[in-house]
Design a protein around this motif. Structure first.
Motif, PDB file in Angstrom:
ATOM      1  N   HIS A 352       0.731  -1.211   0.026  1.00 47.64           N
ATOM      2  CA  HIS A 352       0.174   0.166  -0.138  1.00 47.64           C
ATOM      3  C   HIS A 352       0.827   1.114   0.119  1.00 47.64           C
ATOM      4  CE1 HIS A 352      -3.797  -2.101   0.559  1.00 47.64           C
ATOM      5  NE2 HIS A 352      -3.339  -2.830   1.641  1.00 47.64           N
ATOM      6  N   TYR A 353       0.467   2.346  -0.743  1.00 47.54           N
ATOM      7  CA  TYR A 353       1.176   3.580  -0.479  1.00 47.54           C
ATOM      8  C   TYR A 353       1.336   4.263   0.660  1.00 47.54           C
ATOM      9  CZ  TYR A 353       0.276   3.316  -5.854  1.00 47.54           C
ATOM     10  OH  TYR A 353       0.503   2.951  -7.061  1.00 47.54           O
ATOM     11  N   THR A 354       0.373   3.921   1.503  1.00 42.75           N
ATOM     12  CA  THR A 354       0.188   4.497   2.878  1.00 42.75           C
ATOM     13  C   THR A 354       1.409   3.986   3.790  1.00 42.75           C
ATOM     14  OG1 THR A 354      -1.254   2.741   3.649  1.00 42.75           O
ATOM     15  CG2 THR A 354      -2.248   4.949   3.303  1.00 42.75           C
ATOM     16  N   VAL A 405     -17.101   9.578  10.685  1.00 44.73           N
ATOM     17  CA  VAL A 405     -16.498   8.622   9.542  1.00 44.73           C
ATOM     18  C   VAL A 405     -15.193   8.365   9.386  1.00 44.73           C
ATOM     19  CG1 VAL A 405     -16.363   9.672   7.231  1.00 44.73           C
ATOM     20  CG2 VAL A 405     -17.378   7.496   7.289  1.00 44.73           C
ATOM     21  N   THR A 406     -14.240   9.393   9.963  1.00 43.39           N
ATOM     22  CA  THR A 406     -12.995   9.411   9.930  1.00 43.39           C
ATOM     23  C   THR A 406     -12.175   8.980  11.325  1.00 43.39           C
ATOM     24  OG1 THR A 406     -12.805  11.800  10.113  1.00 43.39           O
ATOM     25  CG2 THR A 406     -12.810  10.850   7.845  1.00 43.39           C
ATOM     26  N   VAL A 407     -12.634   9.804  12.272  1.00 46.15           N
ATOM     27  CA  VAL A 407     -11.932   9.794  13.494  1.00 46.15           C
ATOM     28  C   VAL A 407     -11.912   8.399  14.274  1.00 46.15           C
ATOM     29  CG1 VAL A 407     -12.016  10.442  15.991  1.00 46.15           C
ATOM     30  CG2 VAL A 407     -12.368  12.305  14.064  1.00 46.15           C
ATOM     31  N   PRO A 408     -12.863   7.757  14.056  1.00 41.84           N
ATOM     32  CA  PRO A 408     -13.039   6.186  14.879  1.00 41.84           C
ATOM     33  C   PRO A 408     -12.179   5.084  14.246  1.00 41.84           C
ATOM     34  CG  PRO A 408     -15.256   7.103  14.540  1.00 41.84           C
ATOM     35  CD  PRO A 408     -14.249   7.898  13.644  1.00 41.84           C
ATOM     36  N   GLN A 409     -11.499   5.486  12.983  1.00 39.49           N
ATOM     37  CA  GLN A 409     -10.478   4.477  12.328  1.00 39.49           C
ATOM     38  C   GLN A 409      -9.094   4.608  12.764  1.00 39.49           C
ATOM     39  OE1 GLN A 409     -12.157   2.594  10.306  1.00 39.49           O
ATOM     40  NE2 GLN A 409     -13.888   3.583   9.366  1.00 39.49           N
ATOM     41  N   LYS A 410      -8.686   3.550  13.264  1.00 45.33           N
ATOM     42  CA  LYS A 410      -7.342   3.360  13.539  1.00 45.33           C
ATOM     43  C   LYS A 410      -6.472   3.217  12.349  1.00 45.33           C
ATOM     44  CE  LYS A 410      -4.559   0.874  17.011  1.00 45.33           C
ATOM     45  NZ  LYS A 410      -4.204  -0.264  17.935  1.00 45.33           N
ATOM     46  N   LEU A 411      -6.852   2.813  11.420  1.00 50.99           N
ATOM     47  CA  LEU A 411      -6.165   2.456  10.217  1.00 50.99           C
ATOM     48  C   LEU A 411      -6.235   3.616   9.151  1.00 50.99           C
ATOM     49  CD1 LEU A 411      -4.347   0.454   8.513  1.00 50.99           C
ATOM     50  CD2 LEU A 411      -6.355  -0.387   7.645  1.00 50.99           C
ATOM     51  N   LEU A 412      -5.068   4.038   9.179  1.00 51.63           N
ATOM     52  CA  LEU A 412      -4.874   5.040   7.923  1.00 51.63           C
ATOM     53  C   LEU A 412      -5.093   4.120   6.612  1.00 51.63           C
ATOM     54  CD1 LEU A 412      -4.212   7.848   6.668  1.00 51.63           C
ATOM     55  CD2 LEU A 412      -1.775   7.379   6.902  1.00 51.63           C
ATOM     56  N   GLU A 413      -6.231   4.561   5.937  1.00 49.30           N
ATOM     57  CA  GLU A 413      -6.442   3.973   4.581  1.00 49.30           C
ATOM     58  C   GLU A 413      -7.257   4.884   3.818  1.00 49.30           C
ATOM     59  OE1 GLU A 413      -6.830   1.914   1.998  1.00 49.30           O
ATOM     60  OE2 GLU A 413      -6.730   0.245   3.096  1.00 49.30           O
ATOM     61  N   PHE A 414      -6.657   5.120   2.550  1.00 55.49           N
ATOM     62  CA  PHE A 414      -7.421   6.012   1.825  1.00 55.49           C
ATOM     63  C   PHE A 414      -8.562   5.909   1.266  1.00 55.49           C
ATOM     64  CE2 PHE A 414      -2.806   7.574   0.656  1.00 55.49           C
ATOM     65  CZ  PHE A 414      -2.693   8.386   1.489  1.00 55.49           C
ATOM     66  N   ARG A 415      -8.892   4.710   1.205  1.00 56.58           N
ATOM     67  CA  ARG A 415     -10.225   4.125   0.706  1.00 56.58           C
ATOM     68  C   ARG A 415     -11.460   4.767   1.602  1.00 56.58           C
ATOM     69  NH1 ARG A 415     -11.496  -1.393   0.549  1.00 56.58           N
ATOM     70  NH2 ARG A 415     -10.059  -1.659   2.227  1.00 56.58           N
ATOM     71  N   TYR A 416     -10.895   4.867   3.070  1.00 56.75           N
ATOM     72  CA  TYR A 416     -12.196   5.587   3.927  1.00 56.75           C
ATOM     73  C   TYR A 416     -12.444   7.057   3.632  1.00 56.75           C
ATOM     74  CZ  TYR A 416     -10.716   1.360   6.661  1.00 56.75           C
ATOM     75  OH  TYR A 416     -10.541   0.032   7.173  1.00 56.75           O
ATOM     76  N   PHE A 417     -11.674   7.491   2.892  1.00 52.77           N
ATOM     77  CA  PHE A 417     -11.732   9.081   2.441  1.00 52.77           C
ATOM     78  C   PHE A 417     -12.842   9.177   1.167  1.00 52.77           C
ATOM     79  CE2 PHE A 417      -7.250   9.843   4.630  1.00 52.77           C
ATOM     80  CZ  PHE A 417      -7.920   9.726   5.888  1.00 52.77           C
ATOM     81  N   ILE A 418     -13.166   8.322   0.455  1.00 60.82           N
ATOM     82  CA  ILE A 418     -13.612   8.327  -0.852  1.00 60.82           C
ATOM     83  C   ILE A 418     -14.827   9.343  -0.673  1.00 60.82           C
ATOM     84  CG2 ILE A 418     -14.701   7.192  -2.842  1.00 60.82           C
ATOM     85  CD1 ILE A 418     -12.673   4.904  -2.534  1.00 60.82           C
ATOM     86  N   ASP A 465       5.816 -17.269  -2.535  1.00 62.28           N
ATOM     87  CA  ASP A 465       6.090 -17.326  -4.319  1.00 62.28           C
ATOM     88  C   ASP A 465       5.079 -16.427  -4.962  1.00 62.28           C
ATOM     89  OD1 ASP A 465       8.241 -18.998  -3.725  1.00 62.28           O
ATOM     90  OD2 ASP A 465       6.785 -20.718  -3.744  1.00 62.28           O
ATOM     91  N   GLU A 466       3.865 -15.978  -4.266  1.00 63.90           N
ATOM     92  CA  GLU A 466       3.148 -15.042  -5.025  1.00 63.90           C
ATOM     93  C   GLU A 466       3.668 -13.788  -5.270  1.00 63.90           C
ATOM     94  OE1 GLU A 466      -0.384 -14.751  -2.675  1.00 63.90           O
ATOM     95  OE2 GLU A 466      -0.696 -16.949  -2.192  1.00 63.90           O
ATOM     96  N   VAL A 467       3.171 -13.376  -6.621  1.00 68.98           N
ATOM     97  CA  VAL A 467       3.132 -11.946  -7.170  1.00 68.98           C
ATOM     98  C   VAL A 467       2.845 -10.740  -6.258  1.00 68.98           C
ATOM     99  CG1 VAL A 467       3.297 -10.415  -8.895  1.00 68.98           C
ATOM    100  CG2 VAL A 467       3.898 -12.964  -9.404  1.00 68.98           C
ATOM    101  N   GLN A 468       3.265 -10.014  -5.735  1.00 70.56           N
ATOM    102  CA  GLN A 468       3.050  -8.898  -4.996  1.00 70.56           C
ATOM    103  C   GLN A 468       2.795  -7.557  -5.822  1.00 70.56           C
ATOM    104  OE1 GLN A 468       1.607  -9.719  -2.376  1.00 70.56           O
ATOM    105  NE2 GLN A 468       2.621 -11.667  -2.187  1.00 70.56           N
ATOM    106  N   ARG A 469       1.806  -6.864  -5.595  1.00 69.58           N
ATOM    107  CA  ARG A 469       1.683  -5.633  -6.662  1.00 69.58           C
ATOM    108  C   ARG A 469       1.174  -4.305  -5.639  1.00 69.58           C
ATOM    109  NH1 ARG A 469       1.009  -7.241 -11.870  1.00 69.58           N
ATOM    110  NH2 ARG A 469       0.307  -9.481 -12.099  1.00 69.58           N
ATOM    111  N   PHE A 470       1.751  -3.064  -6.036  1.00 65.63           N
ATOM    112  CA  PHE A 470       1.608  -1.854  -5.377  1.00 65.63           C
ATOM    113  C   PHE A 470      -0.023  -1.382  -5.818  1.00 65.63           C
ATOM    114  CE2 PHE A 470       5.951  -1.732  -6.296  1.00 65.63           C
ATOM    115  CZ  PHE A 470       6.689  -1.777  -5.029  1.00 65.63           C
ATOM    116  N   MET A 471      -0.505  -0.943  -4.609  1.00 58.80           N
ATOM    117  CA  MET A 471      -1.980  -0.342  -4.876  1.00 58.80           C
ATOM    118  C   MET A 471      -2.248   0.562  -3.817  1.00 58.80           C
ATOM    119  SD  MET A 471      -3.999  -3.722  -3.499  1.00 58.80           S
ATOM    120  CE  MET A 471      -5.501  -3.049  -3.615  1.00 58.80           C
TER     121      MET A 471
END
Length: 472
Positions: A352-354, A405-418, A465-471
């Motif tokens: 993740h970019y975060t 919708v933002t303050v109770p979230q512990k994880l910094l996750e951009f999807r919560y900001f959409i 062995d799995e391929v990982q991708r940035f997102m």
């Protein structure tokens, strides 16, 4: 909608959908199997496709709206077209549902822009189409068009609910709000926002009558001095203490009241808002999330929020009100000091970019998070300044929902900001065509870089062995 505007919108929507289909094909070729959270979503949807509705993956934390709707769309299509075997509810077919949601979101964004800004005759049809296209390509949302995630459907039902609210069809709005809640539980906040729109409108009408009675033209329902705000608070208390006014508001918002009541029943029976695994989704008072959201909004709306004129006005405001800004600075420093939380996923998941933002910026030095306070204050000021055309009651409702919708979230996750970003962006005034084009070009660039990294810059973990991708 005039004929030329209708043709223009049809062309823009068709072109955007064709581009999305081409990108969808590229993503599906490179990543054929489930990726990231799809590892949970896809098998759950496939279980529903096979009629196993009592099967549930405990790692899934959202309600089954996405899976139920997927079965409701895929099964009839498979029957009509004669599809059988593995193609039914395959990864590709399930992902394609989000492509349809993306097209629906484009249309809803256009209708919302038309409704919200219908009194502004200076806005051309081309500007509306361009703005809808830009928001439909909002990078954090657009990326998940190509994966089987809850975000496109969550946004679709929430925006649809908001549109129906603006047209006064509150029963339909509440029903669509329930659909949004079935995609993501926190969407109940936007049901409250829809009810808040109705309440804010009634409050604004009553406030204008109050001004006429007192013949005090200096007091505004939009913004003013501290004494003006004090009088508005006094008016709010008096208005809401009246049983007659409360009955009137309840009569207008009863569909939303029923839905919110059902939400509280669900929370009581479920023992919390999260279904499934709760160990990684614990609520807390994470006030810096508001600062992260403001920074996120300034980044993605910089053509609107960061202009020479805005910076100049902010510096003038800073000189005029040094005491107030000093107090705000102290409050921000305290909130960062006492209420900063770092989720284990933020530190551990380098897909993740975060992860990189936190490591490269916030972890560079202990003082960095405090040194960013001046930027947060500017971001908050310019964010609020763009809402000055809205009534103070609407702004109050929006900020309450934003905090919820933002303050109770512990994880910094951009999807919560959409969703809070889109609702904000829909309600700010149109700017020049040049700035709109700049915003669209920026979104296209970000999307191009994001998809390029996802498709081409793969990597592997040492223990997998799995391929990982940035997102996102």
């Amino acid at each position: 909608m005039e004929r030329a505007e209708a043709y223009g919108f049809s062309g823009a929507m068709s072109g955007a959908f064709l581009l999305s289909c081409l990108l969808f094909a590229a993503v599906s070729r490179r990543q054929r199997g489930p990726y990231m959270d799809e590892v949970f979503h896809v098998p759950q949807a496939q279980a529903y496709c096979q009629g196993r509705f009592l099967q549930w993956d405990p790692m899934i934390t959202t309600l089954p709206g996405l899976y139920l709707l997927s079965v409701g769309m895929v099964k009839p299509a498979a029957w009509l077209l004669g599809w059988t075997g593995s193609v039914v509810c395959s990864v590709g077919m399930l992902r394609f549902i989000n492509l349809l949601f993306s097209a629906g979101n484009f249309y809803l964004l256009y209708l919302l822009l038309f409704r919200i800004h219908q009194k502004n005759k200076a806005v051309s049809g081309f500007q509306r189409i361009l703005s809808a296209l830009t928001l439909a390509m909002f990078p954090t949302l657009y990326f998940f068009t190509f994966l089987y995630y809850t975000d496109p459907g969550s946004v679709f039902f929430t925006l649809f609910s908001y549109l129906m609210c603006l047209y006064g069809n509150h029963k339909t709005s509440a029903l669509l709000g329930f659909c949004g809640f079935m995609f993501r539980q926190t969407n109940i906040v936007w049901t409250v926002f829809c009810a808040g729109n109705v309440i804010a409108e009634k409050l604004n009408e009553a406030w204008k009558i109050e001004l006429q009675k007192k013949k005090d033209e200096k007091i505004s329902s939009r913004k003013g001095s501290f004494s003006d705000l004090t009088r508005i608070v006094q008016f709010l208390v008096e208005y809401l203490m009246s049983p007659k006014n409360l009955v009137t508001l309840a009569a207008l918002t009863w569909p939303y009241i029923i839905l919110v009541s059902l939400f509280f029943v669900f929370v009581f029976i479920n023992g919390g808002i999260v279904v499934g695994d709760r160990s990684s989704h614990e609520a807390c008072l994470h006030f810096p999330q508001l600062f992260y959201f403001l920074s996120f909004t300034v980044f993605f709306s910089f053509p609107h929020l960061v202009t020479p004129n805005k910076i100049r006005k902010f510096l003038v405001s800073l000189r005029k009100h040094p005491v107030q800004y000093s107090l705000v600075t102290v409050i921000c420093l305290f909130l960062i000091w006492k209420f900063t939380y770092v989720h284990k996923y933020l530190l551990a998941d380098n897909r993740h970019y975060t992860f990189y933002i936190w490591r490269k910026v916030f972890q560079r030095h202990e003082l960095v998070k405090y040194l960013l306070v001046p930027f947060y204050i500017f971001a908050g000021w310019t964010f609020a300044d763009m809402l000055k055309s809205k009534s103070i009651f609407w702004i109050l409702m929006y900020f309450v929902c934003l905090l919820a919708v933002t303050v109770p979230q512990k994880l910094l996750e951009f999807r919560y900001f959409i969703l809070p970003f889109l609702i904000y962006r829909l309600n700010i005034p149109f700017l020049s065509l040049y700035r709109q084009l700049m915003e669209l070009a920026f979104y296209i660039l970000v999307n191009a870089v994001t998809l390029y990294l996802f498709l081409n810059r793969t990597f592997q973990w040492e223990n997998s062995d799995e391929v990982q991708r940035f997102m996102w």
